[in-house]
Design an enzyme around this catalytic site. Structure first.
Site, PDB file in Angstrom:
ATOM      1  CG  HIS A 155      -5.757   3.280  -5.173  1.00 37.17           C
ATOM      2  ND1 HIS A 155      -5.518   4.591  -4.286  1.00 37.17           N
ATOM      3  CD2 HIS A 155      -4.491   2.928  -5.099  1.00 37.17           C
ATOM      4  CE1 HIS A 155      -4.255   4.521  -3.890  1.00 37.17           C
ATOM      5  NE2 HIS A 155      -3.721   3.357  -4.393  1.00 37.17           N
ATOM      6  CG  ASP A 193      -8.095   6.290  -2.823  1.00 37.38           C
ATOM      7  OD1 ASP A 193      -8.583   4.954  -3.036  1.00 37.38           O
ATOM      8  OD2 ASP A 193      -7.129   6.564  -3.388  1.00 37.38           O
ATOM      9  CB  SER A 271      -1.851   3.310  -1.345  1.00 39.43           C
ATOM     10  OG  SER A 271      -1.242   4.371  -2.546  1.00 39.43           O
TER      11      SER A 271
END
Length: 425
Positions: A155, A193, A271
């Site tokens: 993402h 992801d 992330s």
């Protein structure tokens, strides 16, 4: 002979004597005391009172402001050799030895962070059109190959709003030492992801070591590194809260996934950053946290990440076989409950229960029924969904023999041919 106070009176006398210079010195044992003048006066007075037979613990023996001072709770019975005190400063022992791998020493977290830190990068992506900045994202990553392969989150570098992943515009990669590179997104997987970015460098690149997540236990210490809010070189630490948190537990649809749950502080920009054990090895990739909650962070286990990267290299994408079964791991407690509800439930000690079969799926075509218990898959005994997934791997269109047990201990052998999972499912 002491008539009152017993051992406590003797301790107070020893302290008073040590401070006032009244005690004999023992060459093998010593007591070191540091006291203010009023307290020394009080202790000496207490010692004098003890010798004269006066009441030892009367608060009136203490001059202001020590009246009522809890002296009885301020001493402990101990014998300390002077040799045991040598070399100990105010900060304690400098020994960083650990009794076993995984134990926490004084510098364990710092060593783990320093081992991986140079390979942790800051990733920023921007997407624009006609000179306008339409979107921007920040994240972290880890260099895992001397050729410049970087693990990060999908993402961060790709847009999955449409059915097909769209790689964001420019991918900028900044190393801990300040070097900047323009990265190329090689692959990105929506369901896990996980993405892989590549940079090219004429000079050597720092590389982090991959570990294994299969041996992790709840309570193990872990370290999270990354660039939250673009604050590079940020380190947080915590423990593993759960080693197999299911995606269904988090309300996430799509393909079944498992996460490492930790209480490490994770924020926007973390992330894609690494989750590291105390040996300085990557055991997960940080992907998300629960919004407006502290201590609820999640990472993709590195064992799963390795399989994803292997799929990228082999197939250019992640191939996931699909059977069309809803499955449930069985244990003795669940089996006992099911037997209480239905006397026809098969006599099994382990296996995987099939509560539901998707109409028109490969499983229905193979003859699976709700209530079946899978005890063998591909010729191997199984007792968990994970084992079935591992046996299938990325094999699509390959037949598997499945042994199931049904009501009243009826046994059936089925042949199922997995299809590739629909990316939009």
């Amino acid at each position: 002979m002491l008539l009152r106070g017993g051992r406590r009176a003797a301790l107070l006398l020893a302290a008073a004597a040590g401070v006032a210079g009244l005690a004999r010195r023992d060459p093998d044992t010593a007591v070191y005391a540091s006291a203010s003048p009023p307290l020394r006066q009080a202790l000496s007075a207490s010692a004098d009172g003890l010798r004269s037979g006066a009441r030892l613990f009367s608060p009136l023996l203490l001059p202001p402001p020590y009246q009522g001072f809890p002296i009885l709770n301020s001493f402990a019975s101990a014998s300390v050799s002077p040799s045991d005190l040598r070399g100990q400063g105010s900060t304690g022992s400098s020994d960083d030895s650990r009794c076993c791998p995984g134990c926490l020493g004084r510098n364990s977290i710092a060593k783990a962070a320093s081992a991986v830190g140079p390979a942790v990068v800051n990733i920023s992506c921007s997407q624009g059109a006609h000179g306008w900045l339409l979107a921007e994202s920040i994240g972290s990553g880890t260099i895992i190959d001397p050729d410049g392969m970087i693990l990060t989150c999908a993402h961060v570098v790709a847009d999955f709003q449409s059915m097909k992943a769209i790689v964001r515009g420019k991918v900028s990669v900044t190393l801990q030492d300040g070097r900047e590179f323009e990265g190329v997104v090689l692959n990105a997987d929506r369901h896990s992801d996980i993405a892989v970015v590549k940079i090219k460098s004429k000079t050597p690149l720092p590389v982090a070591k991959l570990g294994s997540s299969c041996r992790l236990q709840p309570g193990d210490w872990v370290v999270a590194l990354g660039c939250p809010l673009s604050l590079q070189n940020t380190v947080t630490a915590g423990i593993v809260s759960c080693v197999d948190r299911k995606s269904s537990d988090l309300g996430l649809g799509g393909a079944r996934r498992e996460y490492l749950q930790t209480d490490c502080a994770i924020n926007q920009g973390n992330s894609g950053g690494p989750l590291v054990n105390l040996d300085g090895e990557i055991i997960g990739v940080n992907v998300m946290k629960v919004q407006n909650a502290d201590g609820l962070s999640f990472a993709v286990p590195i064992d799963s990440v390795v399989k994803i990267v292997d799929n990228f290299k082999k197939n250019g994408r992640v191939v996931r076989p699909w059977l069309g079964l809803k499955m449930l791991d069985l244990n003795p407690m669940i089996i006992s409950q099911l037997k209480e509800k239905s006397s026809t439930f098969p006599d099994v000690r382990k296996g995987v229960l099939v509560p539901m079969v998707t109409p028109g799926s490969p499983a229905e075509q193979a003859g699976f029924r709700p209530g079946d218990v899978v005890v063998e898959f591909g010729g191997k005994p199984v007792e968990s969904i994970k084992e079935i997934i591992d046996i299938m791997g990325d094999k699509v269109g390959v037949p598997f023999k499945v042994l199931v047990k049904r009501a009243n201990n009826v046994t059936a052998t089925l042949t199922v041919i997995p299809e590739e999972a629909d990316a939009s499912r």
